[in-house]
Design a protein around this motif. Sequence first.
Motif, short mmCIF file in Angstrom:
data_model
loop_
_atom_site.label_atom_id
_atom_site.label_comp_id
_atom_site.label_asym_id
_atom_site.label_seq_id
_atom_site.Cartn_x
_atom_site.Cartn_y
_atom_site.Cartn_z
N LYS A 126 38.04 13.03 -11.93
CA LYS A 126 37.73 12.42 -10.64
C LYS A 126 36.71 13.24 -9.85
O LYS A 126 36.26 12.79 -8.81
CB LYS A 126 39.01 12.27 -9.83
CG LYS A 126 39.98 11.27 -10.42
CD LYS A 126 41.24 11.20 -9.59
CE LYS A 126 42.18 10.11 -9.99
NZ LYS A 126 42.70 10.17 -11.32
N ASP A 127 36.36 14.41 -10.35
CA ASP A 127 35.39 15.24 -9.64
C ASP A 127 34.35 15.79 -10.62
O ASP A 127 34.58 15.84 -11.83
CB ASP A 127 36.09 16.38 -8.90
CG ASP A 127 36.80 17.33 -9.82
OD1 ASP A 127 36.41 18.50 -9.86
OD2 ASP A 127 37.75 16.89 -10.50
N ASP A 128 33.21 16.17 -10.07
CA ASP A 128 32.10 16.63 -10.90
C ASP A 128 32.38 17.94 -11.62
O ASP A 128 31.92 18.15 -12.74
CB ASP A 128 30.83 16.77 -10.05
CG ASP A 128 30.22 15.43 -9.69
OD1 ASP A 128 30.56 14.43 -10.35
OD2 ASP A 128 29.39 15.39 -8.76
N ARG A 129 33.11 18.84 -10.99
CA ARG A 129 33.39 20.12 -11.65
C ARG A 129 34.22 19.94 -12.91
O ARG A 129 33.98 20.59 -13.93
CB ARG A 129 34.09 21.07 -10.69
CG ARG A 129 33.17 21.57 -9.58
CD ARG A 129 33.84 22.57 -8.71
NE ARG A 129 35.03 21.99 -8.09
CZ ARG A 129 35.94 22.66 -7.41
NH1 ARG A 129 35.81 23.95 -7.24
NH2 ARG A 129 36.98 22.07 -6.89
N ALA A 134 34.36 19.63 -18.95
CA ALA A 134 34.66 18.82 -20.14
C ALA A 134 33.40 18.62 -20.97
O ALA A 134 33.41 18.77 -22.20
CB ALA A 134 35.26 17.48 -19.75
N LEU A 135 32.29 18.29 -20.31
CA LEU A 135 31.02 18.09 -21.03
C LEU A 135 30.52 19.40 -21.65
O LEU A 135 29.98 19.39 -22.75
CB LEU A 135 29.97 17.52 -20.08
CG LEU A 135 30.11 16.04 -19.74
CD1 LEU A 135 29.19 15.67 -18.58
CD2 LEU A 135 29.82 15.18 -20.96
N LYS A 136 30.71 20.49 -20.97
CA LYS A 136 30.30 21.79 -21.50
C LYS A 136 31.06 22.11 -22.79
O LYS A 136 30.47 22.54 -23.79
CB LYS A 136 30.57 22.88 -20.45
CG LYS A 136 30.20 24.28 -20.88
CD LYS A 136 30.52 25.25 -19.75
CE LYS A 136 30.24 26.69 -20.15
NZ LYS A 136 30.61 27.61 -19.06
N ALA A 137 32.38 21.87 -22.79
CA ALA A 137 33.18 22.12 -23.99
C ALA A 137 32.81 21.15 -25.11
O ALA A 137 32.70 21.55 -26.28
CB ALA A 137 34.66 22.01 -23.66
N MET A 168 24.96 16.80 -7.23
CA MET A 168 25.55 18.10 -6.91
C MET A 168 25.59 19.02 -8.13
O MET A 168 25.40 20.20 -8.01
CB MET A 168 26.97 17.92 -6.37
CG MET A 168 27.05 17.05 -5.13
SD MET A 168 26.08 17.70 -3.78
CE MET A 168 27.21 18.87 -3.13
N GLU A 169 25.85 18.47 -9.29
CA GLU A 169 25.99 19.27 -10.52
C GLU A 169 24.89 18.89 -11.50
O GLU A 169 24.98 17.90 -12.21
CB GLU A 169 27.37 19.03 -11.17
CG GLU A 169 28.53 19.62 -10.42
CD GLU A 169 28.61 21.13 -10.55
OE1 GLU A 169 27.97 21.71 -11.44
OE2 GLU A 169 29.32 21.74 -9.73
N VAL A 170 23.84 19.68 -11.53
CA VAL A 170 22.74 19.41 -12.46
C VAL A 170 23.14 19.71 -13.90
O VAL A 170 22.54 19.19 -14.84
CB VAL A 170 21.46 20.20 -12.08
CG1 VAL A 170 20.92 19.72 -10.76
CG2 VAL A 170 21.75 21.69 -12.04
#
Length: 193
Positions: A126-129, A134-137, A168-170
């Motif tokens: 529900k949030d960008d962080r 998750a995408l990084k892993a 907010m999160e590039v």
Amino acid sequence: MMRGLASQLASRLFGGGNNGYLRGRTYSTFRAKEELSLEEEAERKVGWLLKLLFAGTAAAVGYQFFPYMGDNLMQQSISLLHVKDPLFKRMGASRLARFAIDDDRRMRIVNKGGGQELLKMLESAKDDRTRKEALKALAALSNSDEAMRVLHGAGLVSLVKSIPDSSMEVDIQKYRSAILKRCQDLRYDTTHS
């Protein structure tokens, strides 16, 4: 005569009067210092021997237990993805990204259910962080062809494409692009979702 001879001998050996006492004392102190330095050197050598023995034992024990600790930490990290709190999910995903350094570890993560849990985490984020971790892993796991095949079969491409852009999160866009590029390199269909 005897007394004179004894006094001459004493004065030759130790000097005369008080000087004789001090000189004899100096000789005794020198010998004590020499004995102390020998004792200190022996203690130092024994100390180093004990340190080396301890270090060798610790290395042998560590060599036996560290592989299991790695698997346990990996399993704990996957377990953190089951928790409802996004903070714990992010911590688990971050750890998995750090574990995924070679194909063997990437496949262990996927085989233990980590890939599937990361996809669930990404879908329910529900949030960008949380999405970013998750995408990084997943990007770290996608460096293995076999892991990528499993993740692609689980719906990775459609899920990654459905993630909204974030101002907010590039890093979200960076990881999305890396995963989609990897899919294209492996010739997985990225046009249909």
